[in-house]
Scaffold this active site. Structure first.
Site: not given
Ligand code: NI
Length: 182
Positions: A47, A52, A100-101, A142-143, A146
């Protein structure tokens, strides 16, 4: 379109509350979504949230095919979710290793609600809703975090269960249980 660089924890934009999208089917939104999918694919993520890649708008994407990188994760449909709202269903929670990226190379054990309903708009501006559970529900939480400036380390209850992936998962059997939502 373009693979964008992913902002990392510490960048102030990741702490901002993102703004709602007010116009659909615009070149800007279409390009944003295309860039997000290209970036997520390039990073093998599950995701990605618009902040991000430096765009403070309430847009997330996610999706997981059966993937050897996530052997225990059930498939999640490829989804564009704009201006999301989450309704938690029931009290049940479970724990899973998240990554997480924006926090590369690390994992933490995070408790999340296991059942929820999410509502929002797709890429064409059509409103839809879905009930999700398990890994699907985790990725959505999670998304959407953000979009409110929350990175998963803030959800960790026991910081002994947070660290570098290579150190945490020296035992390959444990690694198979780890997932990397985005
Ligand atoms: Ni993330």
């Amino acid at each position: 379109m373009t693979v964008k660089s992913v902002l990392r924890m510490g960048h102030p934009l990741l702490l901002q509350k993102a703004a709602p999208v007010t116009g659909f089917n615009t070149p800007q939104i279409d390009a944003l979504i295309a860039d997000m999918f290209d970036t997520m694919a390039a990073q093998s993520g599950a995701g990605l949230a618009a902040p991000q890649i430096g765009v403070s708008l309430r847009v997330v994407i996610f999706g997981v095919d059966r993937n050897p990188r996530y052997p225990d994760a059930e498939p999640v449909p490829a989804t564009v979710l704009i201006n999301p709202e989450i309704e938690i269903l029931g009290d049940e929670q479970d724990e899973m290793w998240e990554g997480c990226l924006s926090v590369p190379g690390m994992r933490g054990l995070v408790e999340r609600h296991t059942h929820l309903r999410y509502t929002g708009y797709d890429a064409q501006g059509a409103r839809f809703e879905r009930v999700a559970h398990g890994f699907h529900a985790r990725v959505v939480q999670h998304e959407c975090d953000h979009l409110d400036g929350i990175l998963y380390p803030r959800r960790i209850r026991d910081f002994r269960l947070f660290g570098f992936t290579e150190e945490l998962f020296r035992d390959a059997a444990i690694e198979s249980a780890a997932v990397d939502p985005s």
